[in-house]
Structure formats: C-alpha cells, structure tokens
Design a protein around this motif. Structure first.
Motif, PDB file in Angstrom:
ATOM      1  N   LEU A  90       6.738  -6.218  -9.414  1.00 20.93           N
ATOM      2  CA  LEU A  90       5.689  -6.017 -10.932  1.00 20.93           C
ATOM      3  C   LEU A  90       4.839  -5.190 -10.584  1.00 20.93           C
ATOM      4  O   LEU A  90       3.876  -4.406 -11.197  1.00 20.93           O
ATOM      5  N   ILE A  91       4.430  -4.723  -9.384  1.00 22.34           N
ATOM      6  CA  ILE A  91       3.472  -4.024  -9.162  1.00 22.34           C
ATOM      7  C   ILE A  91       4.590  -2.885  -9.159  1.00 22.34           C
ATOM      8  O   ILE A  91       3.698  -1.139  -9.553  1.00 22.34           O
ATOM      9  N   PRO A 108       0.784  -1.227  -0.544  1.00 26.62           N
ATOM     10  CA  PRO A 108       0.265  -0.378  -0.192  1.00 26.62           C
ATOM     11  C   PRO A 108       0.895   1.729   0.320  1.00 26.62           C
ATOM     12  O   PRO A 108       0.561   2.029  -0.222  1.00 26.62           O
ATOM     13  N   ARG A 109       1.987   1.354   0.592  1.00 23.75           N
ATOM     14  CA  ARG A 109       2.787   2.595   0.538  1.00 23.75           C
ATOM     15  C   ARG A 109       3.069   2.211  -0.735  1.00 23.75           C
ATOM     16  O   ARG A 109       4.041   3.552  -1.170  1.00 23.75           O
ATOM     17  N   VAL A 110       3.933   1.507  -1.254  1.00 27.77           N
ATOM     18  CA  VAL A 110       4.781   1.851  -2.264  1.00 27.77           C
ATOM     19  C   VAL A 110       3.685   2.254  -3.528  1.00 27.77           C
ATOM     20  O   VAL A 110       4.160   3.574  -4.095  1.00 27.77           O
ATOM     21  N   VAL A 111       2.727   1.114  -3.667  1.00 27.41           N
ATOM     22  CA  VAL A 111       0.968   2.195  -4.400  1.00 27.41           C
ATOM     23  C   VAL A 111       1.589   3.768  -4.214  1.00 27.41           C
ATOM     24  O   VAL A 111       1.394   4.665  -4.834  1.00 27.41           O
ATOM     25  N   ARG A 112       0.909   3.922  -2.864  1.00 22.14           N
ATOM     26  CA  ARG A 112       0.227   5.321  -2.334  1.00 22.14           C
ATOM     27  C   ARG A 112       1.896   6.217  -3.718  1.00 22.14           C
ATOM     28  O   ARG A 112       2.050   7.427  -3.505  1.00 22.14           O
ATOM     29  N   ASP A 113       2.699   5.966  -2.662  1.00 19.53           N
ATOM     30  CA  ASP A 113       4.274   6.732  -3.148  1.00 19.53           C
ATOM     31  C   ASP A 113       4.420   6.672  -4.313  1.00 19.53           C
ATOM     32  O   ASP A 113       4.320   8.151  -5.038  1.00 19.53           O
ATOM     33  N   LEU A 114       4.108   6.008  -5.187  1.00 27.21           N
ATOM     34  CA  LEU A 114       4.554   6.162  -6.729  1.00 27.21           C
ATOM     35  C   LEU A 114       3.490   6.464  -7.679  1.00 27.21           C
ATOM     36  O   LEU A 114       4.426   7.110  -8.169  1.00 27.21           O
ATOM     37  N   ILE A 158      -4.977  -1.834  -8.807  1.00 25.47           N
ATOM     38  CA  ILE A 158      -4.075  -3.089  -8.821  1.00 25.47           C
ATOM     39  C   ILE A 158      -5.101  -3.512  -8.099  1.00 25.47           C
ATOM     40  O   ILE A 158      -4.693  -3.371  -6.543  1.00 25.47           O
ATOM     41  N   LEU A 159      -4.793  -4.632  -8.801  1.00 22.30           N
ATOM     42  CA  LEU A 159      -5.054  -6.654  -7.737  1.00 22.30           C
ATOM     43  C   LEU A 159      -4.309  -7.310  -7.314  1.00 22.30           C
ATOM     44  O   LEU A 159      -3.566  -7.850  -8.072  1.00 22.30           O
ATOM     45  N   LYS A 210      -4.139   8.292 -10.297  1.00 22.64           N
ATOM     46  CA  LYS A 210      -5.045   7.684  -9.426  1.00 22.64           C
ATOM     47  C   LYS A 210      -4.845   6.014  -9.177  1.00 22.64           C
ATOM     48  O   LYS A 210      -5.297   5.597 -10.298  1.00 22.64           O
ATOM     49  N   VAL A 211      -4.422   5.659  -8.407  1.00 18.50           N
ATOM     50  CA  VAL A 211      -3.919   4.058  -8.530  1.00 18.50           C
ATOM     51  C   VAL A 211      -4.813   3.833  -6.226  1.00 18.50           C
ATOM     52  O   VAL A 211      -4.601   4.151  -5.591  1.00 18.50           O
ATOM     53  N   LYS A 212      -5.411   2.842  -7.080  1.00 21.19           N
ATOM     54  CA  LYS A 212      -6.325   2.133  -5.191  1.00 21.19           C
ATOM     55  C   LYS A 212      -5.676   0.309  -5.432  1.00 21.19           C
ATOM     56  O   LYS A 212      -5.925  -0.369  -6.770  1.00 21.19           O
ATOM     57  N   LEU A 213      -4.938   0.323  -4.226  1.00 20.92           N
ATOM     58  CA  LEU A 213      -4.856  -1.292  -4.372  1.00 20.92           C
ATOM     59  C   LEU A 213      -5.495  -2.243  -3.587  1.00 20.92           C
ATOM     60  O   LEU A 213      -5.818  -1.964  -2.620  1.00 20.92           O
TER      61      LEU A 213
END
Lengths: 814, 169
Positions: free
Chosen positions: A534-535, A494-500, A560-561, A507-510
């Motif tokens: 991969l993420i 979640p942190r990786v996605v949020r930061d990136l 991203i699932l 706008k991405v939700k994991l």
C-alpha cells in the motif's frame, strides 16, 4: 524520518547475549585438532547473527568486531585454514569484548572501543596467519573505527590513526544547508576520521564536526566548497592536534568532544578526555590484553581461564566503575596488576611490539598525574596499593564519581537487569488455552448460579462476580503477552519510503502515528507485505511529482501518513497520502471494459473497491493515471485472510486513505452465533452485511429449484445451512427462519438459518489438530456452555454452493 | 501379513513382554489397547456434530480447550448397539500426533500380557483388516483382540486424517 529502534533493543541484547553464550560454550568445547564442523558452523552462525542484528540496531562497534570474527571463522569453516589455539583464544576474546560492548549499550553508555580495536587487530593477525601472510598492522581497525566514531557522534571516542603521517585535527563549522550532507560526510570520511559534534538533527543550529586527517586544510576546504555552498564554512586547525609524540594520549586527544571548549589546552584537555573516556565502561585499561603479542598467547589463555579475570571484566564492562573502585581489595589487586601490565603491553605492541617492561605504563600515568586535576579526587583507598596499580585505580575511582554524578540512576543499576524473559510461543499458547478454559468454567458457574435464588445465595453471587472480574483481568493479561507494538512493522517503512522516493524523484515525508498500538504477533508478520504494498502504491501512484504538486498549489513534499489505532474491538491501520486521489472515470471505464460492472452510477465507495478486483489492477493505463497498482487483489486477499477489511476513501486532487480494519488477534474472532437445529455455528462478523426476516414475496425460484431472494434490487442466491451441513434444521419454511446476508470476494449470498443467537468474541481453535479439514468450516470454538461450535468459512461456503449448483444442473441435463 | 506381524513381534519382543493393556468390550467382543496410549476415560456428552462426516464420527468435544473428535467404534465395527446414555464411555487416546476419543460399550480391566501370551492372529475376514490386529490373547478364558490402535486411527478408512497429511505422515 528517523525512527526509534531502541524499543527493540532489549530483544537484541537478549538474543545477542544468548548467541555469545552459545559461541563461548562451543568454542570452549572445541577440539582444536579435529574441530566438529557442526560446532564451527554454529559458532559462525552465532557470530553472523550478532553481526546482522547489531548492524540493524546501529551498534556498529559490535558489527565491526563480529565482521572480523566472521571472516576468520569462515576461513576455518570452509577448511581454508586450520583451527589453532590462538584462533580459539581470539574468538573467546572477541566474545568477551562483544559482551562488554553489549553490556555497555544495554546500560545506555558509550562503550570503550579500545578493546574492540585491539581484538580486531588480533583477529586480523590471526586472519593473516590463517591465510599464510605475514602479520600486518591494524590498518583495517582504523577505518573501522572511523565508521564507529561517526556513528557514535559527538562522543569522545578514541581512534586509531596511522602513525606515519602527521595527522591534523580540524574543527569544521558550516550552517545548515539543503545540500546533500550525506555525500559530504562520505567524502570527508574518506579523508580521515570524522566526528560529528553538533548537527541540526541534534538540535544544533549548524553542522559542527572535527576531522582528523593527513590532508591539508586547503584540500578540505575545496571539498567542502565543491559539495555545499561556501558561505559560512569555517575550518580551524586544532592546536592540540597530535604530533605523534604522545603515544598513548594522542589517540584520545584527537577526537574528544569538548575540545572546542578549550582548544588551546591540549594537555589538560587530554586528561579530561581520558577520564571521560574511562567513564565509559572504564575498562579500556584492562581489556587490552585482548591484543597481546602472540608471544603472550599462552599466558593469555591461562588468564581467560582464570575466573577472576572474567569477573573483573564483567564489572567494568557493565559500567559499574564504582564497583571496580570498591573491589580494589588486596586479593583482586594482584589480578589487576597482571591485567594492567598486559594491557599496556598490548597497547604498545601495536607500534613497537615491545615487551612489557613497565615503560609503556609508567610514562602515560606520570603524565596524567602531572596534569591531572582530577587526581585531586584520588581516594585514599588505593594509596596502599602497589605503585603500579594505584594510579590506574584512582583514575577509575574518580571516573566512577564522575559517572555517578552524571547519572545517579546508574549507580543503582550496578548489574544489567533482566527486564524480560524469552518464552516459547508454545508455552504462551498453552497458557492462553488454560485461561480460556478457566473463562469457560467461570461462565458455566455463573450460568449455574443464575438458577438459584440470588437473595438466599448472595455471598455466592458476590464471589462469582469477583471471580468473573478476576478471570477477565487474567485473560486480558495473558492475551497481552502475545501482543506486540505495530512499530515492528512500521519501523521498516521510513527506509522503504526514502529509497523509493529517491528512485522516483519525489519528495515524500512519512509520518507515523500510533506506533505503540499493539496487536497479535502473528498478525504483525502477516501485515508487513500488504502494508508495504500500500505504501509503495501511495508513493508510486498517489503522490505526484514535485512539479505537478507545485502546479497544483500543494506543498512540494508529499506526505504519507501511517496511522494505527484501536477502534472498538478492532485495530485500524490507515495509509493516507495527499496525492492525486483515485480517478473515478478511469477506474469505471476500465471496469466496464473488463465487464466487471455494467452501470456507471454506482457510488464512489464501490468504485474504489474495484481496484481490488483480481486482474484489474494489472492494467498499466490505470496505474499510470490514477494510481494503485499491481497486486491490490493480493493485498485484499492477505487482509481478508487475517479476518480484516479494507476501506478506501479518496478525493481527486486531495488524496487517498486506505483503512485496514483488523481483529485484535488471530486467536479471537468477532462472530455471530446462528442456530441450526441443536447446533450453533459461528459466522465471522467481517463477512456479514446484514440479516433479515424474509418475506415470502421476496423469495423467487428459478426454474422451480434454486431460490433467490430480492434485496435492494439485487437477487441473491439462498444457501440453506442445513443442506450444506447435512443437518436437520428446525425450520424448513423461509418465513420462519432468518436470512444472513454474507459477502466474500465481492459475492453476496443469503444464508438461511433457524435463528440468530447473539454476537460474541470467540477463541479460535483448530479442528485440524486432532481431526481434519471440514468443508465450509474454518475452525472451531468453545462456547460458554463448554460445547464446541464450528466457525463457518464464508468464502468456502459460497464456492461449495456454486459447485453444488453446477452438479445439480448437470444432473438435470442428464 | 502374518510374517510382518511376526517380524514386528520379534523386534518388539521386549515391548510386548509384560506390557499392560486396557481391555474394553464392544458388544460380545473384547479388545485390548496399549495402556500407554490411553489418556483418560470419561463419559459421553456434549458432542458437536460435524457436517458430512461418516456416521461413526460422532462429532467433536471440548476436552479442556482441545477439540477432540469422537469415534463410535460400535458403529465402525458394527458390533453392539449404539445408544448413548450417562453410562456410555469414551476412551480418550493420546496417539503420536493427535488426541482421539473412542466410544466403547464398557471398559473392563487392565491386564499384563507377556509376549508369549500373544498369538498371531489367523487370517480371517472381519469388519476391519487384520493389519490392525497385533495379536490374540486369552485371559480368563476370554479372547482378547489386541488392536494396534495407532495404526487403526491413522488409517484412511477412519477418515480422521486428511489424505495429504497421511502422505506426509
């Protein structure tokens, strides 16, 4: 986007408790005149670990204390300050406070922050002394508690506030907004102490929080309107805002949580607050001696040596306030008196530094009694007690009732329970080995039993069947010891996605599914990097920009699932995005350009696999347009080394799904047993494409030497296992044996063996432990017969074959 | 070489004093190894061959879940006849960092040898370097060759250890 770390809390509790114990024992043995550097470093490391871990797990109250402690220890450690008795004392106190906080967290309670603030203040005093400065008041404590209160959210956490300015308390409402509330809260925190009472994240319909600040109402309003839309903002000044005259009470009253219910009755409210505050471990009163005047430090030391003291604190900290009430025996009473007396002195020492004369104590208690409805609950138990202690103990006993009523379960759990034990991996491995042995022995018995008449020996057969069941169960249980939930890896994303996402303006939700899927711990560690990659790729190249998405008629927010599940004997981890998908033409043209493929009629699935080709992915053009970037070959390599496989599904404009298929554990491998002469070899199932009985017409020779076999329009080189292993095979003739088609790193070969024996899961054993690396062999295993079988390393076999071929051709040239 | 042995004998005087050795025979020769290095003695069987290994490495066995290589010292030292039946004996050695099995013709006895009973070996040409011989002793009019089994088994010629690992050791 928030996720639950709490499942790992237990681990943190145990580790921290260990660190604390280490710290304490080292500190107690420390020779103050000439401290041992190693010990000091060890203490520092322990504090540092606690700080780091507590930060990670969100126990910022502990982080705050350890931070100060660490600063102090660091000075000593670097030799910038002499270690003093006071420092040792304060370190021990800090340890006790941390223990208290830890146990409170462990019980799932909100800890009382008073003692930690006190000890932080004391640490600062020591720090200042160490630096040769004059003693400063506990300024840092207040901003630390700010942070703590925000993190605690909506809990009545008492906070230090500067005594000089007039602090007002505001209640602020505003509706849910899309604006950046984080920035808002950051700004508000700068003004003063922020306490979130209700937030949309907690299910509320609006933001509701209190703010203690010396700023004017208009300033706050301005700030709010600047950052969020001004509609619906309401700011009320609290009537019971402290005026500085309440001394002890003011801190409590200003930040309590249910003020909004009854803002007008500051006084009674206060009392409730005190109770509810005490309802946390309730040791606020007792632990205060941790912030004594330095005058008292000698006495203080005695006290920490007093076993009774430790006992009381423990009980209180562990939230068993009930126990406290029960323990009001006369003998313990005297201890309590002492402690309480100091507690109050400690409290007062903050502003006036006055000595204990009872004033600080009696005042607040009387007031409490005057207003305290809850005192009607006073138990008669403590009435015979000394006057000094009676009110306090009644408070605690009444709060004990409250807390007991609130949570009856906690009544039962008076002491923190050990819910797990830490065992070295070595011991677990030993256990696994021994169970493996048992399974083999059991298999041997079954095999032997099959040779006798089952009707005559029916009872034995039954017994053996039961033994088999039991050993399987035992094996499963033992294997599960090494298993950890995959959320250990997932939790960081979640942190990786949020930061990136922030960095890329996307706008991405994991979404994460199946976090509780378990797999081998060693595998979890090795899975982190490939999954992160991969993420990042999905985010960077898969998910389109919001504009693009809007044009394409998709939801602006990409998804991203991340999904983990068991499928057969495998773990499947999927990274799926609803982005643009892979671009077949781009990849193909790039591949043709690079000479990796020659035909453009290959199926999609093979095209997608191309992105894993080494060097392929580094091409910027491809990453820009279609996605998947640098280092996919590394991902593939990592996954392969885990015995896993990668699959890609992609559809242009719809999205991409990359599935990682992994064996359950590194210790077990799905293998095909192949026979060669008397020996059995294991071929990992992951690298097997198929097997076949060759027809002579399919086998061709090249220049009369190297043989190839034609399979589906492809010529595969034939490797004879007997040549490779230098062992005689049963058959020399291709027609009599079996061809096993293997693939590694995109290369296919046909391995010629005598026969296929069967498929089985084997436990991987190291050959290198007692022997050395054998070419073409990745390890060994023990078969049901008790014999050792070697596990083939397909990648190595292929490269060995290449080298032999090269040597051979060179030999021919000479 | 002899000097080195003498040195080590001096320093290890206490160790050699009244120490117990397991003696075994290879053909007509009698050898002794420090009994503390011996884990167990078992029969020979169920050996899995290893590809491209020297002939004296018979393969690996499963010793209660541990993969243990088996070395036939008869082949290595070129003594006795290497045949395998139900009386063939394997001495399982527990060395400092590994477990190894050695095939011998027979296990004879456990003897206690004092430091003064052990003579420095003379320089002679043998199938293996006298470097691996701690000394010679006479028991019951038989010559015992006391082998530094630890050193022997971790030597390069035994091919038991990877070169890289040997350097590390």
């Amino acid at each position: 986007m928030s996720f639950d770390l709490s499942q790992f809390n237990q681990l943190f509790f145990e580790e921290s408790a260990e660190h604390l114990a280490t710290m304490e024992s080292l500190m107690l043995n420390m020779d103050v005149q000439s401290p041992d550097m190693d010990d000091l470093n060890a203490v520092f490391r322990a504090a540092h670990s606690i700080k780091g871990n507590s930060g990670t797990f969100g126990f910022h109250d502990m982080t705050d204390v350890t931070h100060e402690l660490e600063t102090l220890l660091d000075l000593v450690r670097k030799g910038e300050a002499e270690l003093t008795d006071e420092m040792v004392d304060v370190t021990l106190q800090a340890g006790d406070v941390l223990k208290g906080l830890l146990e409170a967290h462990q019980e799932g309670l909100e800890p009382d922050l008073e003692p930690s603030k006190a000890v932080i203040a004391e640490l600062n005093v020591q720090l200042a002394k160490a630096k040769g400065e004059t003693v400063v008041p506990s300024e840092p404590a207040s901003d630390i508690s700010d942070r703590a209160t925000v993190d605690q959210e909506s809990v009545g956490v008492p906070a230090e506030s500067s005594q000089t300015d007039i602090i007002r308390s505001y209640l602020i409402h505003f509706p849910v907004t899309d604006d950046d509330t984080e920035m808002l809260f950051d700004s508000l925190k700068e003004l003063g102490e922020l306490n979130i009472i209700d937030s949309p994240e907690n299910g509320g319909e609006e933001w509701f929080f209190s703010l203690n600040t010396d700023s004017a109402k208009s300033d706050i309003k301005e700030l709010l309107e600047f950052l969020i839309s001004p509609d619906g903002i309401s700011i009320e000044e609290e009537l019971n805002a402290d005026d500085g005259s309440f001394g002890f009470f003011e801190d409590v009253s200003t930040t309590t949580d249910d003020q909004e219910e009854d803002p007008g009755y500051g006084f009674f409210d206060d009392l409730d607050k005190i109770s509810s505050e005490a309802e946390d471990p309730g040791y606020g009163f007792f632990d205060e001696p941790e912030a004594p005047d330095s005058k008292e430090s000698a006495e203080e030391k005695d006290e920490s040596d007093d076993p009774g003291y430790g006992f009381f604190e423990d009980i209180e900290v562990s939230d068993s306030t009930e126990q406290l009430a029960e323990s009001n025996s006369d003998t313990s009473g005297s201890d309590n008196d002492d402690v309480i007396g100091k507690a109050l002195t400690g409290k007062n020492s903050e502003d006036t530094g006055q000595e204990f004369d009872g004033y600080g104590f009696f005042e607040p208690v009387d007031e409490k009694q005057a207003g305290g409805e809850s005192f009607e609950k006073t138990t008669s138990k403590s009435t015979a007690r000394a006057e000094v202690t009676a009110p306090v103990t009644t408070t605690t006993s009444s709060t004990a009732k409250q807390s007991a009523a609130k949570n009856t379960a906690q009544k039962v759990a008076k002491q923190p329970q050990e819910t797990s034990i830490r065992v070295s991996v070595e011991k677990v491995d030993q256990l696994i080995n021994q169970v493996g042995e048992l399974v083999i022995t059991q298999a041997m018995l079954t095999q032997m039993a099959s040779e006798v008449d089952p009707i005559l020996h029916e009872k034995m057969a039954n017994g053996l069947a039961q033994l088999e069941r039991n050993t399987r169960d035992l094996q499963d249980s033992v294997m599960s010891i090494r298993m950890m939930p995959i959320s250990l890896v997932f939790s960081r994303f979640p942190r990786v996605v949020r930061d990136l996402a922030g960095k890329l303006n996307k706008k991405v939700k994991l979404e994460m599914v199946g976090e509780n899927t378990e797999l081998d711990r060693s595998m979890i560690e090795k899975l982190t990097d490939p999954l992160t990659h991969l993420i990042r790729n999905s985010l960077d190249h898969g998910i389109e920009s919001p504009d693009k998405r809007a044009t394409a008629g998709k939801d602006v927010t990409g998804t991203i699932l991340l999904r983990a599940s068991h499928q057969g004997g495998n773990i499947v981890v999927e990274v799926q995005d609803d982005g643009g998908g892979l671009n077949r033409e781009r990849i193909l043209s790039k591949a043709i350009e690079k000479g990796i493929v020659t035909s453009d009629s290959i199926p999609d699935s093979e095209v997608w696999q191309l992105i894993f080709a080494p060097g392929f992915s580094t091409a910027a053009e491809v990453t820009d347009v279609s996605g998947r970037g640098v280092g996919m070959d590394v991902v593939k390599k990592n996954i392969t080394s885990l015995g896993g496989r990668l699959e890609i599904e992609s559809m242009e404009g719809i999205g991409t799904r990359i599935s990682i298929r992994l064996p359950l554990t590194l210790a077990i491998l799905d293998g095909l047993q192949v026979a060669l002469g008397d020996e059995i070899y294991i071929v990992p199932l992951t690298s097997i494409i198929g097997s076949m009985q060759p027809e002579l017409s399919d086998i061709k020779t090249v220049s009369g030497e190297g043989a190839v076999i034609a399979i589906r329009d492809e010529y595969l080189p034939i490797i004879r296992l007997s040549d490779l292993m230098n062992m005689p095979g049963e058959f020399d003739d291709f027609e009599q044996g079996i061809m096993v088609i293997l693939e590694s790193d995109g290369q296919r070969v046909a391995l010629f063996v005598d026969d296929l024996v069967g498929q089985s899961q084997v436990v991987i054993k190291s050959l290198e432990a007692n022997y050395r690396k054998v070419d073409g062999v990745s390890g060994a295993t023990i078969l049901g017969t008790g014999r050792v079988a070697l596990i083939l390393d397909v990648a190595e076999i292929i490269s060995m074959h290449k080298q032999r071929a090269k040597k051979h051709s060179q030999g021919m040239l000479v | 070489m002899t000097e080195q042995v003498a040195d080590s004998q001096d320093s290890d005087f206490g160790r050699l004093l009244g120490q117990e050795y397991l003696t075994f025979s290879l053909g007509e020769e009698h050898y002794a190894v420090d009994i503390l290095k011996v884990q167990e003695i078992r029969g020979y069987g169920a050996v899995t061959k290893i590809a491209n290994a020297p002939a004296f490495i018979k393969g690996v066995i499963n010793l209660r879940g541990v993969i243990v290589p088996i070395i036939d010292l008869r082949i290595k030292f070129n003594v006795g006849e290497a045949h395998y039946d139900e009386f063939t004996i394997v001495i399982v050695l527990h060395l400092s960092n590994r477990v190894v099995g050695i095939v011998v013709d027979g296990v004879s006895d456990v003897v206690s040898l004092g430091g003064d009973q052990i003579k420095n070996p003379p320089d002679f040409s043998a199938n293996f370097d006298s470097e691996y011989i701690l000394g010679l002793a006479t028991v019951d009019e038989q010559m015992l060759i006391i082998v530094d089994i630890e050193k022997l088994m971790s030597s390069e010629e035994m091919a038991l250890v990877d070169k890289s690992r040997m350097q590390a050791v």
